[in-house]
Motif scaffolding. Structure first.
Motif, PDB file in Angstrom:
ATOM      1  N   GLU A  38      21.127  17.355   8.533  1.00  0.00           N
ATOM      2  CA  GLU A  38      20.104  17.909   7.650  1.00  0.00           C
ATOM      3  C   GLU A  38      19.593  19.254   8.149  1.00  0.00           C
ATOM      4  O   GLU A  38      19.379  20.173   7.364  1.00  0.00           O
ATOM      5  CB  GLU A  38      18.948  16.926   7.495  1.00  0.00           C
ATOM      6  CG  GLU A  38      17.856  17.447   6.566  1.00  0.00           C
ATOM      7  CD  GLU A  38      16.846  16.395   6.193  1.00  0.00           C
ATOM      8  OE1 GLU A  38      15.815  16.762   5.615  1.00  0.00           O
ATOM      9  OE2 GLU A  38      17.086  15.208   6.470  1.00  0.00           O
ATOM     10  N   LYS A  84      15.943  20.603  -1.052  1.00  0.00           N
ATOM     11  CA  LYS A  84      15.496  19.496  -0.198  1.00  0.00           C
ATOM     12  C   LYS A  84      15.366  18.209  -1.015  1.00  0.00           C
ATOM     13  O   LYS A  84      15.765  17.124  -0.552  1.00  0.00           O
ATOM     14  CB  LYS A  84      14.153  19.859   0.439  1.00  0.00           C
ATOM     15  CG  LYS A  84      13.451  18.707   1.144  1.00  0.00           C
ATOM     16  CD  LYS A  84      14.265  18.106   2.274  1.00  0.00           C
ATOM     17  CE  LYS A  84      13.453  17.021   2.983  1.00  0.00           C
ATOM     18  NZ  LYS A  84      14.265  16.268   3.964  1.00  0.00           N
ATOM     19  N   SER A 117       8.339  20.442   2.121  1.00  0.00           N
ATOM     20  CA  SER A 117       9.528  19.589   2.168  1.00  0.00           C
ATOM     21  C   SER A 117       9.373  18.387   3.083  1.00  0.00           C
ATOM     22  O   SER A 117       9.855  17.291   2.769  1.00  0.00           O
ATOM     23  CB  SER A 117      10.746  20.413   2.609  1.00  0.00           C
ATOM     24  OG  SER A 117      11.032  21.429   1.669  1.00  0.00           O
ATOM     25  N   TYR A 118       8.704  18.575   4.224  1.00  0.00           N
ATOM     26  CA  TYR A 118       8.671  17.514   5.222  1.00  0.00           C
ATOM     27  C   TYR A 118       7.314  16.847   5.392  1.00  0.00           C
ATOM     28  O   TYR A 118       7.179  15.916   6.188  1.00  0.00           O
ATOM     29  CB  TYR A 118       9.159  18.062   6.571  1.00  0.00           C
ATOM     30  CG  TYR A 118      10.630  18.392   6.540  1.00  0.00           C
ATOM     31  CD1 TYR A 118      11.587  17.408   6.756  1.00  0.00           C
ATOM     32  CD2 TYR A 118      11.060  19.686   6.258  1.00  0.00           C
ATOM     33  CE1 TYR A 118      12.930  17.700   6.709  1.00  0.00           C
ATOM     34  CE2 TYR A 118      12.415  19.991   6.212  1.00  0.00           C
ATOM     35  CZ  TYR A 118      13.348  18.993   6.437  1.00  0.00           C
ATOM     36  OH  TYR A 118      14.685  19.282   6.377  1.00  0.00           O
ATOM     37  N   GLN A 149      19.671  22.825   6.367  1.00  0.00           N
ATOM     38  CA  GLN A 149      18.497  23.659   6.147  1.00  0.00           C
ATOM     39  C   GLN A 149      18.726  25.083   6.656  1.00  0.00           C
ATOM     40  O   GLN A 149      18.320  26.061   6.011  1.00  0.00           O
ATOM     41  CB  GLN A 149      17.270  23.043   6.837  1.00  0.00           C
ATOM     42  CG  GLN A 149      16.685  21.841   6.123  1.00  0.00           C
ATOM     43  CD  GLN A 149      15.979  22.205   4.827  1.00  0.00           C
ATOM     44  OE1 GLN A 149      15.785  23.372   4.508  1.00  0.00           O
ATOM     45  NE2 GLN A 149      15.617  21.192   4.058  1.00  0.00           N
ATOM     46  N   TRP A 198      18.812  16.946  -1.601  1.00  0.00           N
ATOM     47  CA  TRP A 198      19.340  16.345  -0.368  1.00  0.00           C
ATOM     48  C   TRP A 198      18.788  14.941  -0.168  1.00  0.00           C
ATOM     49  O   TRP A 198      19.524  14.011   0.170  1.00  0.00           O
ATOM     50  CB  TRP A 198      18.989  17.242   0.816  1.00  0.00           C
ATOM     51  CG  TRP A 198      19.417  16.681   2.136  1.00  0.00           C
ATOM     52  CD1 TRP A 198      18.716  15.812   2.932  1.00  0.00           C
ATOM     53  CD2 TRP A 198      20.637  16.934   2.834  1.00  0.00           C
ATOM     54  NE1 TRP A 198      19.422  15.519   4.070  1.00  0.00           N
ATOM     55  CE2 TRP A 198      20.610  16.175   4.045  1.00  0.00           C
ATOM     56  CE3 TRP A 198      21.759  17.723   2.562  1.00  0.00           C
ATOM     57  CZ2 TRP A 198      21.649  16.216   4.957  1.00  0.00           C
ATOM     58  CZ3 TRP A 198      22.800  17.742   3.481  1.00  0.00           C
ATOM     59  CH2 TRP A 198      22.746  16.995   4.654  1.00  0.00           C
ATOM     60  N   ASP A 199      17.479  14.792  -0.368  1.00  0.00           N
ATOM     61  CA  ASP A 199      16.858  13.479  -0.206  1.00  0.00           C
ATOM     62  C   ASP A 199      17.398  12.478  -1.224  1.00  0.00           C
ATOM     63  O   ASP A 199      17.585  11.294  -0.914  1.00  0.00           O
ATOM     64  CB  ASP A 199      15.340  13.588  -0.347  1.00  0.00           C
ATOM     65  CG  ASP A 199      14.694  14.288   0.844  1.00  0.00           C
ATOM     66  OD1 ASP A 199      15.354  14.391   1.893  1.00  0.00           O
ATOM     67  OD2 ASP A 199      13.549  14.747   0.711  1.00  0.00           O
TER      68      ASP A 199
END
Length: 344
Positions: A14, A130, A61-62, A18, A133-134
């Motif tokens: 990941e 993102k 994103s996180y 990124q 991706w998740d």
């Protein structure tokens, strides 16, 4: 809702993703058009402006995505994301542009629309990737969970087959032993062969069709010993090739059920007919028909462990590639199963 920790390899992949994503987006940021030509202009201020976007992307994103959006706290996510974008704009207009462009856009607030357009386009690209991706990661996890659930359920269903079969036949063996029947050794030998197949040759998901048919023949002969002189059993096969494979212990459940119903309802004139054939396209057709007395009709409609077990196994092993038809009448019980087989 507990957060799922990424495995080391997954986290590494990941972060590599990124880094590549940020470099790609930065590549588009420094692109420009002059007189119809595509040129690249790389200045220190562009890197500073892009770093302002990076912290916002990482925060959204996180932190905001897993804590709010994925937990369906949409309003709170929207407000915090909006606040984050406002802070990015304020830093850009009142800090960075004051440093790098003190006499142009940084002198007033007139460039806010231009800044907002660039900020939103960059953040939407970064955060959107993102989210994608998740979504892919969650889909992979769901697929793995489905496989694990399927394997666990199949393991549980398979574990029910042997005790169910063993329970029925040990009762019969006990009766023969009490009566000191000369068939007892033959019954023990037949039971041993069937159990050997169940324990040692059915560990794979599929077995050669010829082995399954041989097992089915031994299985029928084992039960046929119990009705010798009290009825007939006919077994037919056609176009059985070793190249075809089938999940083990599917067909024997129906045969066992047929013998059980016939023996429980009558002591003579028991008739069973079993046939297995495969056409040129690999479609297996299995039929099993047994008779029983009319007064036993109500009991035959009761669903035992065996039939319910095999229905679940068929749905797991052959989804959309099998057809099961069960037709009970007052005097007969008919089963027709079709399965699309695959070759080795």
């Amino acid at each position: 809702m507990k957060s799922i920790k990424l495995e080391p390899n997954s986290a590494k992949r990941e972060w590599i993703f990124q880094i590549i994503l940020h470099l790609l987006v930065f590549h588009f940021v420094i692109m420009d058009h002059k007189q119809g030509q595509l040129i690249y202009e790389l200045y220190w201020y562009q890197l500073a402006f892009f770093m302002n976007y990076i912290w916002a992307n990482l925060l959204i994103s996180y932190v905001l995505l897993p804590k709010f959006l994925y937990r369906k706290k949409y309003l709170l996510f929207g407000l915090l994301t909006y606040s984050c974008v406002v802070v990015v704009i304020l830093i850009e207009e009142f800090v960075l542009e004051k440093i790098y462009f003190p006499f142009t856009r940084g002198a007033d607030f007139s460039g806010i629309l231009l800044s907002m357009g660039e900020i939103l386009s960059v953040l939407v690209a970064l955060v959107g990737m993102k989210i994608a991706w998740d979504a892919i990661h969650r889909q992979r996890e769901m697929d793995e969970l489905r496989v694990m659930a399927k394997e666990s359920e199949l393991s549980f269903l398979n574990s029910q087959i042997n005790p169910h079969f063993l329970f029925n036949n040990l009762n019969n063996l006990y009766s023969y032993a009490v009566e000191k029947s000369p068939k007892t050794p033959e019954l023990i030998l037949g039971l041993s062969g069937v159990l050997r197949y169940m324990l040692y040759e059915c560990r794979e998901e599929t077995v050669p069709l010829t082995k399954e048919i041989d097992h089915l023949l031994n299985f029928i002969q084992l039960y046929e010993l119990q009705i010798e002189g009290r009825g007939t059993v006919d077994f037919y096969t056609d176009n059985i090739e070793e190249s075809y494979r089938i999940s083990p212990l599917i067909l024997s459940v129906f045969v066992e059920n047929a013998f059980k119903h016939s023996q429980a309802s009558q002591t003579e004139k028991i008739n069973l007919t079993v046939s297995v054939s495969v056409d040129r396209k690999g479609m297996l057709t299995f039929t099993c028909k047994n008779n029983f007395l009319p007064e036993y009709a109500t009991q035959t409609k009761e669903k035992g462990i065996g039939l319910e077990n095999v229905k679940k196994r068929l749905n797991l092993l052959y989804p959309n590639t099998h057809e099961l038809r069960i037709e009970p009448t007052n005097t007969e019980f008919f089963v027709c199963l079709k399965i699309q087989l695959n070759k080795e």
